[in-house]
Each structure stands twice: as structure tokens, then as C-alpha cells.
Design a protein around this motif. Structure first.
Motif, PDB file in Angstrom:
ATOM      1  N   SER A   1      52.944  18.248   0.201  1.00 30.61           N
ATOM      2  CA  SER A   1      51.685  17.981   0.584  1.00 30.61           C
ATOM      3  C   SER A   1      51.280  16.497   0.218  1.00 30.61           C
ATOM      4  N   LYS A   2      51.760  16.074  -1.074  1.00 30.72           N
ATOM      5  CA  LYS A   2      51.376  14.807  -1.389  1.00 30.72           C
ATOM      6  C   LYS A   2      52.064  13.583  -0.714  1.00 30.72           C
ATOM      7  N   MET A   3      53.460  13.947  -0.178  1.00 38.89           N
ATOM      8  CA  MET A   3      54.133  12.981   0.305  1.00 38.89           C
ATOM      9  C   MET A   3      53.838  12.976   1.893  1.00 38.89           C
ATOM     10  N   SER A   4      53.485  13.962   2.598  1.00 37.86           N
ATOM     11  CA  SER A   4      53.209  13.937   3.979  1.00 37.86           C
ATOM     12  C   SER A   4      51.711  13.971   4.181  1.00 37.86           C
ATOM     13  N   THR A   5      50.714  14.317   3.488  1.00 41.91           N
ATOM     14  CA  THR A   5      49.038  14.214   3.847  1.00 41.91           C
ATOM     15  C   THR A   5      48.518  13.496   2.644  1.00 41.91           C
ATOM     16  N   GLY A   6      48.983  13.605   1.533  1.00 37.90           N
ATOM     17  CA  GLY A   6      48.317  12.987   0.359  1.00 37.90           C
ATOM     18  C   GLY A   6      46.963  13.791   0.075  1.00 37.90           C
ATOM     19  N   LEU A   7      47.097  15.099   0.502  1.00 38.19           N
ATOM     20  CA  LEU A   7      45.680  15.715   0.203  1.00 38.19           C
ATOM     21  C   LEU A   7      46.141  16.863  -1.274  1.00 38.19           C
ATOM     22  N   PRO A   8      45.306  17.088  -2.034  1.00 46.35           N
ATOM     23  CA  PRO A   8      45.656  18.165  -3.094  1.00 46.35           C
ATOM     24  C   PRO A   8      45.704  19.697  -2.533  1.00 46.35           C
ATOM     25  N   ILE A   9      46.005  20.460  -3.443  1.00 50.49           N
ATOM     26  CA  ILE A   9      46.191  21.746  -3.110  1.00 50.49           C
ATOM     27  C   ILE A   9      44.955  22.541  -3.830  1.00 50.49           C
ATOM     28  N   GLU A  10      44.481  23.755  -3.200  1.00 54.21           N
ATOM     29  CA  GLU A  10      43.370  24.353  -3.609  1.00 54.21           C
ATOM     30  C   GLU A  10      43.757  25.739  -4.326  1.00 54.21           C
ATOM     31  N   ILE A  11      43.250  26.204  -5.279  1.00 50.62           N
ATOM     32  CA  ILE A  11      43.626  27.368  -5.824  1.00 50.62           C
ATOM     33  C   ILE A  11      42.530  28.393  -6.492  1.00 50.62           C
ATOM     34  N   LYS A  12      42.351  29.471  -5.840  1.00 46.68           N
ATOM     35  CA  LYS A  12      41.311  30.475  -6.366  1.00 46.68           C
ATOM     36  C   LYS A  12      42.117  31.694  -6.998  1.00 46.68           C
ATOM     37  N   SER A  13      41.831  31.862  -8.303  1.00 44.65           N
ATOM     38  CA  SER A  13      42.400  32.912  -8.830  1.00 44.65           C
ATOM     39  C   SER A  13      41.564  33.828  -9.940  1.00 44.65           C
ATOM     40  N   SER A  14      42.086  34.887  -9.961  1.00 45.30           N
ATOM     41  CA  SER A  14      41.109  36.010 -11.005  1.00 45.30           C
ATOM     42  C   SER A  14      42.082  36.902 -11.586  1.00 45.30           C
ATOM     43  N   MET A  15      41.903  37.331 -12.760  1.00 49.00           N
ATOM     44  CA  MET A  15      42.672  38.266 -13.350  1.00 49.00           C
ATOM     45  C   MET A  15      41.848  39.587 -13.362  1.00 49.00           C
ATOM     46  N   LYS A  16      42.632  40.788 -13.576  1.00 51.91           N
ATOM     47  CA  LYS A  16      41.984  41.936 -13.589  1.00 51.91           C
ATOM     48  C   LYS A  16      40.969  41.974 -14.647  1.00 51.91           C
ATOM     49  N   GLY A  17      39.680  42.582 -14.453  1.00 51.45           N
ATOM     50  CA  GLY A  17      38.664  42.681 -15.245  1.00 51.45           C
ATOM     51  C   GLY A  17      37.922  41.589 -15.698  1.00 51.45           C
ATOM     52  N   GLN A  18      38.165  40.061 -14.796  1.00 54.08           N
ATOM     53  CA  GLN A  18      37.379  38.935 -15.067  1.00 54.08           C
ATOM     54  C   GLN A  18      36.062  39.093 -14.144  1.00 54.08           C
ATOM     55  N   ASN A  19      35.122  38.577 -14.798  1.00 56.65           N
ATOM     56  CA  ASN A  19      33.948  38.518 -14.077  1.00 56.65           C
ATOM     57  C   ASN A  19      33.684  37.245 -13.276  1.00 56.65           C
ATOM     58  N   TYR A  20      34.746  36.102 -13.400  1.00 56.54           N
ATOM     59  CA  TYR A  20      34.468  35.027 -12.841  1.00 56.54           C
ATOM     60  C   TYR A  20      36.106  34.662 -12.034  1.00 56.54           C
ATOM     61  N   ILE A  21      35.881  33.661 -10.948  1.00 58.76           N
ATOM     62  CA  ILE A  21      37.032  33.299 -10.202  1.00 58.76           C
ATOM     63  C   ILE A  21      37.385  31.662 -10.729  1.00 58.76           C
ATOM     64  N   SER A  22      38.582  31.570 -11.009  1.00 56.70           N
ATOM     65  CA  SER A  22      38.846  30.096 -11.367  1.00 56.70           C
ATOM     66  C   SER A  22      39.051  29.280 -10.078  1.00 56.70           C
ATOM     67  N   PHE A  23      38.567  28.526  -9.812  1.00 53.19           N
ATOM     68  CA  PHE A  23      38.679  27.443  -8.880  1.00 53.19           C
ATOM     69  C   PHE A  23      39.458  26.061  -9.253  1.00 53.19           C
ATOM     70  N   CYS A  24      40.487  25.512  -8.714  1.00 45.43           N
ATOM     71  CA  CYS A  24      41.095  24.317  -9.071  1.00 45.43           C
ATOM     72  C   CYS A  24      41.582  23.668  -7.931  1.00 45.43           C
ATOM     73  N   ARG A  25      40.948  22.428  -7.969  1.00 48.28           N
ATOM     74  CA  ARG A  25      41.902  21.601  -6.957  1.00 48.28           C
ATOM     75  C   ARG A  25      42.807  20.534  -7.491  1.00 48.28           C
ATOM     76  N   LEU A  26      43.847  20.258  -7.278  1.00 46.66           N
ATOM     77  CA  LEU A  26      44.815  19.371  -7.943  1.00 46.66           C
ATOM     78  C   LEU A  26      45.771  18.809  -7.147  1.00 46.66           C
ATOM     79  N   ASP A  27      46.258  17.860  -7.608  1.00 44.73           N
ATOM     80  CA  ASP A  27      47.759  17.312  -7.006  1.00 44.73           C
ATOM     81  C   ASP A  27      48.334  16.908  -8.230  1.00 44.73           C
ATOM     82  N   ILE A  28      49.600  16.263  -8.003  1.00 42.91           N
ATOM     83  CA  ILE A  28      50.568  16.015  -8.897  1.00 42.91           C
ATOM     84  C   ILE A  28      50.991  14.637  -9.193  1.00 42.91           C
ATOM     85  N   ASP A  29      51.095  13.832 -10.426  1.00 40.79           N
ATOM     86  CA  ASP A  29      51.604  12.595 -10.503  1.00 40.79           C
ATOM     87  C   ASP A  29      53.042  12.800 -10.617  1.00 40.79           C
TER      88      ASP A  29
END
Length: 695
Positions: free
Chosen positions: A229-257
Motif C-alpha cells: 500500500s505504501k509503495m503503490s498508493t502511499g495511503l495508510p492502513i486502518e484497523i478497528k479491533s476489540s477483544m472479548k469483554g472490552q467496552n471500547y473499540i481500538s481504532f488505529c491509522r498507521l503506515d510503516i517507516d
């Protein structure tokens, strides 16, 4: 002592009788070599090229992306989707959750992509600058060629010959890049909030390392999709994640150096989890080619549905062109999941010196005896003591393991290669199971008949492996001949099929005709799944298993033969049943003529006057009287003959069943509950069936 003289001569005084000479100057060197100029000085570029450089793992895979399956845009789209699906399956299976996975590939036009990144479209100013530019001469040549083609087709049409469609014009340009948003959502374990950046933004870091059966090939997963993605578009990746029993959703937008192999986080926050959802959703925008790899992607999803019938997949392809939109749902057929693969210890015959050093550095055991017992499989205390005694006088059971010298490590390695050890068990492996393999084949192919077989655990180079095989006959969307489906650690292998051990065994080592199977005309599905702690892939892309390992080749051949024997029995029974049906049909065809002939003969006899007619038994006389009174007609004889044929057919079938050891048992109705509800139950598992008792 003359210290000055010593210093002038570099600490050694002059040799008596020898004159000390000054070193020659650069000009003198030039004269002595016959050149008038001094040797050139090293340029800054040469100095820079001689400096020692180091690459990060991310930079290495970015430059050698074909190793990880990112050869071209089409293959990159396929590999990205595959990596995300396999991560999702692993995540759900790790918490014994029936996988429910949604995959969406959305086509993004160039103008839409430019709008997303804030780039304004520009009209071309200098057409000749572009690679797809067609000069006037080239255009004239192309039009002349098209005119000749149309003239030829017009002649063919007038003569009644087949007319071909005009070939589509293709410029020499590379064409515009196509972009796709790939989204994969699962109901798995999820990721800890603080670990998300490193889990997805640092190459060669993860939770699957260790000696166990894993789906991955390199341990890259979604990280390689992020690099592409970084090589072809330069755009970051987006992740949503939540573990069992969590009352929140983790949101992360990142790319890689890429040069430092560290994540670059744009946004990392916690959001409200209203629906108590758990799992992960990963979204990445990459360059790809749907047209060239559409069939591969759909074949992958279908084969994944075969090997994981306990999973539910929803695949969608979205495009601005409505006719290209596609939605396929691969429904769940069972809720019986294979066990989670267990991490195991190394077998002594499968280690090298470097691995022994690493195990010593990581072990918590103090002495050599404890180290051998606890860091390797199949080494008991008695066996360890015998091994230490064989190593030589420099070794003792109580010696500190971390004090071993390099020579002693070599001695241990040599003994491991020569000594005899019990084979490792297959308890750490997690095959799909005959039950699931059979269900998957039936669910996706709808064959006329299917046979499956699972081998017992076997070993190559100290690694256990299990071969499962299935062969189907007939079915939906199955071509004539051999249709080979290959799986390694429960993932489909779609590329480089010709050199694979499964393909070569099916084509060259199985005599299909001896099992009543026509290799050319029958629709044959060949399914082989190999699971192991180490799959011996060949080639840089790890897309096929080599044919050079005798143990695996023999196991594949044996498993396929067992399936063929099962099918032969079914095919023979089917052929015999068909012969009985043909015989019965032929007899029934002649019944009307036979009945009519008998009736005509009896009528002639009955019409004769009693004096001329010979005397018959009482039963015959009664029959003739019934013929005269028309109580007996040709229909009566037809019914009697048909009943006789049925009786003979039943007796022959019963006789065959008695010879085959088949008996008719009382039958009971079985009622199956829906998979949607939740029940308390106890499972009794067999090779090809599972009884579930629900109180």
C-alpha cells in the motif's frame, strides 16, 4: 642508545652496508610506469559505494516483494485478500469461535483515488509524451489491418463460413493503474490496544512464531499488504479491533517507516463499543488488477470453503459498473472445528548448531541433563544420560549448559544426527478431519459420490505430518478429467501446480483405470491436504510442495489409493445395479409380446371342440374355461410376468447383499437441530461422522 635513529627507522636501525632510500613520490611512480600523470584519487561516489550499508527487514521485502507473492498488481490483490482471510481464520479459531468473515473488494477509479488524496486531474498537454501515444503512421497501419480483417470476414460470411469478432484495439501503453479498497472483518480474538502498531507496522514481529502448525508462509501477514500500500498508493492502513469483554473499540491509522522498520502512527484512539463486538476489521487501499486475478480469487474462496466448512464467508466485489458487482455467500455446514494447533518442542534430528545455541540462550535449565530432557521431544532421563555418556569424557550430566564450547556444540549436533530417536507424535497437528473434508466437498461440489481417507501421523526430517485425501466423482462446475485441489496447513495452493507432489502423484502414479475410473471422461475431483510443523515448500513464492521427499510422496499416493479403493467398491455396486436395471428393463420390454403370444395360443386351444382337443389336467381345463369366459386376458399374463421379474430381481439383489455382508437393519428417523441456536451437547467423534447427544 640512539633513540632518534630508532625513531627515524621505525624502531629498527639501519642495516650495516645498506643505504636507506626514501619512498618514491607520486610523480616518480608515474614515470616508472611509463605514464606522465599520477594515479587518480578515489571519487566521492566510489568512497560512498564502499561504505558498509544495512537494510531493515521491511526494506528487504519491499525490494523483493515477489518473494511474498506481490509479483504484480493482480497477484498483489490476490495475496492481500488471502493474507487477511487467513489472519481472520486464525484469530477466530484461537478462541474456539466459529469464524464469520466478511471480505469486500471495492474498485476505486483513478479520478476517485485522486480526489481521496487531494490531487486534481489534469488534461494531457503533450500527447506524444505518453507511452500509449499512437503516431499517424501507426494509426494508418492499424486501420489498414482492420480493413483487411473486415474484408476477410465479409468473404467468409458470403461463403457461409464462421465469422470472427474483430480484435479489440490495445495500445502499447501500460494502461492506467487500478486501485482497490480491501476490507476484511472477523469475529476473532482482536488485538490488544497498545500492541496494534507493532503487530501491523513492524516486519517479522508477531504471535505465531515457534514450532507449530501455522497457516502463514513468511510471518508477514497484513504487514506486506501495508508495505505494498505504501509503495503503490502511499495511503495508510486502518484497523478497528476489540477483544472479548472490552467496552471500547481500538481504532488505529498507521503506515510503516520502511527504512527503519517501525510503525508510523497517524491516529490511535479508543471508541465506544455499543454492540459489544469483538474481532478485527482491517482496511487497506492498494493498486491491483481484478480482471486478471478474478478467477484466482474466487477459486481461493471456494477452496477455502471446502477445507473450512465450519466457517461462513461473505465475499463482495463493488464497482461503479453495476454489471461487475458480485456477492457470494459461502454458508457454514457444520459447527465442528478442528483443535487449535499446539506448540511443540524440537525433535533432536531436526535441529542445527545455530538452533541449539538459541535454545541454550533461552533455556531456564541449568545443567546439560535437564536441558536435553526438557528442550527436546522424545528424550527421557535415561536416554539423556546415555547420550551424555556417548558424547565423551568432556561432558557430564551436571555440567552447566551455558558453559558449552563451540566444539562441544558441534559434538552434540553430530550425535543428534547419528543417534536413534523415537518419531515425534502428531498430537501437535490440527488436520481438517475426514468429517469436515467430506462435508466441504459435498457442500461446494455436490458430487455423485465421494471418498475420504486420513493417514496416521508420519515423519520427515524430524517433523510430523498428516495427509488427508478425498476423491469425488461428478458434481457441479467440475470439468472432465482430473481437477486437483491442493492444501498445505489448511490453506489452498493455486499457483505452480505442475511441479507439486500432489499433482505429479495424481497424474503419474495412480492407475485410475484399475479402479473403474476414466481419467479422461469422468469428472474427478482430487483433494489432498498436508499439515505439518514444517511444510517443505519449494520456490521463492512457496506455492508448491516438492516431489523430492519420499515420505510425503508415498503418503500422498497411499491416501489417494485408499480413496480409489472406496470408490471402486461404490462404482462396482453402481455398475451391478445398472446391469440389474438394464436386465429388468429388457425383460419388461418383451413382457407384452410374450403375454400376447401366450394368450393367442390359449385361445386357439380353447376354441377347439372337446372331442378333437386332447385331455388336460383339471387345472389346465379351468384355465381354458377362464380364457373362454375372458376372466383371464393378456393383461393378466402381463401382470404375472412383471411380478415374476420383480421377484427374481429382488432375490438376486438379496443374494448379492448376503455375499457382500450387507444386511437390512431397522431404520429410525433422525432429527437435526439448526446451527443457529445454542445447545448443551456431548460429541462422539469418528473418522467420517460425529454423533451429538443433545439432552
Amino acid at each position: 642508545m640512539d633513540t632518534a635513529g630508532d625513531a627515524a627507522t621505525g624502531g629498527g636501525g639501519a642495516v650495516p652496508g645498506e643505504t636507506k632510500k626514501k619512498p618514491p613520490t607520486a610523480a616518480a611512480k608515474g614515470k616508472s610506469t611509463g605514464k606522465g600523470k599520477a594515479s587518480p584519487k578515489a571519487s566521492p561516489a566510489d568512497k560512498e559505494s564502499s561504505l558498509l550499508k544495512q537494510k531493515s527487514p521491511a526494506e528487504f521485502f519491499a525490494e523483493n516483494k515477489n518473494i511474498a507473492g506481490f509479483d504484480n498488481p493482480g497477484k498483489s490483490l490476490y495475496t492481500t485478500m488471502r493474507e487477511l482471510v487467513e489472519n481472520a481464520l486464525d484469530s477466530a479459531e484461537s478462541i474456539s469461535e466459529l469464524p464469520d468473515i466478511e471480505i469486500t473488494i471495492e474498485e476505486i477509479t483513478k479520478s476517485k483515488f485522486n480526489t481521496m488524496i487531494g490531487l486534481v486531474d489534469r488534461e494531457r498537454v503533450d500527447e506524444a509524451l505518453y507511452d500509449d501515444f499512437e503516431s499517424a503512421k501507426a494509426r494508418e497501419k492499424r486501420l489498414a489491418k482492420e480493413a483487411r480483417f473486415q474484408e476477410t470476414q465479409a468473404k467468409n460470411a458470403s461463403l457461409g463460413k464462421k465469422v470472427k469478432d474483430a480484435p479489440a484495439f490495445r495500445g502499447k501503453g501500460r494502461g492506467e493503474a487500478a486501485f482497490f479498497k480491501v476490507t476484511c472483518k472477523d469475529n476473532g480474538r482482536g488485538m490488544p490496544h497498545d500492541d496494534i502498531p507493532n503487530m501491523l507496522g513492524r516486519v517479522l514481529s508477531g504471535t505465531k512464531y515457534g514450532l507449530r502448525q501455522t497457516r502463514g508462509k513468511f510471518g508477514l501477514g497484513a504487514k506486506m499488504a501495508l508495505i505494498w500500500s505504501k509503495m503503490s498508493t502511499g495511503l495508510p492502513i486502518e484497523i478497528k479491533s476489540s477483544m472479548k469483554g472490552q467496552n471500547y473499540i481500538s481504532f488505529c491509522r498507521l503506515d510503516i517507516d520502511i527504512h527503519k522498520n517501525v510503525p508510523h502512527v497517524h491516529l490511535h484512539e479508543k471508541r465506544e463499543n455499543k454492540n459489544q463486538w469483538h474481532g478485527a476489521e482491517i482496511q487497506v487501499i492498494i493498486e491491483g488488477n481484478w480482471a486478471t486475478h478474478r478467477s484466482k480469487i474466487l477459486h481461493y474462496m471456494r477452496q477455502m470453503a471446502v477445507i473450512t466448512p465450519y466457517a461462513q464467508f461473505l465475499f463482495r466485489f463493488l464497482s461503479d459498473a453495476a454489471d461487475k458487482n458480485l456477492t457470494i455467500r459461502f454458508a457454514r455446514r457444520t459447527d465442528i472445528m478442528p483443535p487449535v494447533p499446539l506448540q511443540t518442542k524440537h525433535h533432536p534430528s531436526a535441529v542445527d548448531i545455530l538452533l541449539i545455541k538459541r535454545l541454550i540462550a533461552e533455556t531456564t535449565k541449568q545443567n546439560l541433563l535437564q536441558f536435553l530432557q526438557h528442550e527436546f521431544v522424545n528424550i527421557s532421563k535415561l536416554h539423556a544420560e546415555r547420550l551424555i555418556g556417548e558424547m565423551g569424557p568432556d561432558f557430564s550430566p551436571k555440567m552447566t549448559v551455558k558453559s558449552l564450547t563451540s566444539q562441544q556444540l558441534v559434538r552434540i549436533h553430530q550425535l543428534f544426527r547419528q543417534a536413534k530417536f523415537d518419531d515425534p507424535s502428531g498430537n501437535c497437528l490440527s488436520p481438517a478431519g475426514e468429517y469436515n473434508l467430506r462435508l466441504g466437498i459435498i457442500k461446494e461440489l455436490h458430487p455423485d459420490m465421494v471418498a475420504t481417507h486420513a493417514s496416521s501421523p508420519q515423519v520427515f526430517e524430524g517433523h510430523p505430518f498428516i495427509v488427508e485425501a478425498g476423491i469425488s466423482m461428478g458434481g457441479k462446475d467440475v470439468k472432465q478429467g482430473l481437477n486437483i485441489f491442493r492444501f498445505a496447513n489448511r490453506i489452498p495452493l493455486l499457483f505452480e501446480q505442475g511441479a507439486d507432489v500432489i499433482t505429479r502423484t495424481a497424474l503419474k502414479r495412480i492407475n485410475w483405470s484399475s479402479y473403474k475410473i476414466n481419467q479422461q471422461q469422468d469428472k474427478i475431483g482430487v483433494f489432498v491436504s498436508i499439515v505439518s510443523t514444517k511444510i517443505p515448500f519449494k520456490g521463492t513464492g512457496k506455492e508448491y510442495i516438492g516431489d523430492d521427499i519420499t515420505e510425503i510422496s508415498s503418503a500422498v499416493k497411499s491416501a489417494l489409493k485408499q480413496c480409489c479403493l472406496q470408490l471402486k467398491s461404490k462404482i462396482v455396486k453402481k455398475l451391478q445395479a445398472r446391469e440389474r436395471q438394464d436386465r429388468k428393463r429388457n425383460l419388461n420390454r418383451y413382457i407384452p409380446d410374450v403375454a400376447r403370444a401366450i394368450m393367442e395360443t390359449l385361445v386357439e386351444i380353447a376354441d377347439d371342440s372337446p372331442p378333437k382337443r386332447p385331455r388336460y389336467d383339471k387345472e389346465d381345463e379351468e384355465l381354458l374355461e377362464k380364457v373362454n369366459s375372458q376372466e383371464v386376458t393378456d393383461k393378466t399374463f402381463r401382470d404375472c410376468l412383471m411380478q415374476h421379474v420383480e421377484q427374481v430381481d429382488y432375490e438376486m439383489a438379496l443374494d448379492y447383499a448376503m455375499q457382500s455382508g450387507v444386511s437390512e437393519e431397522p431404520r429410525e428417523a433422525i432429527y437435526l437441530n439448526s446451527l443457529e441456536g445454542s445447545y448443551k451437547f456431548v460429541d462422539l467423534q469418528g473418522p467420517v461422522f460425529i454423533f451429538r447427544f443433545i439432552p
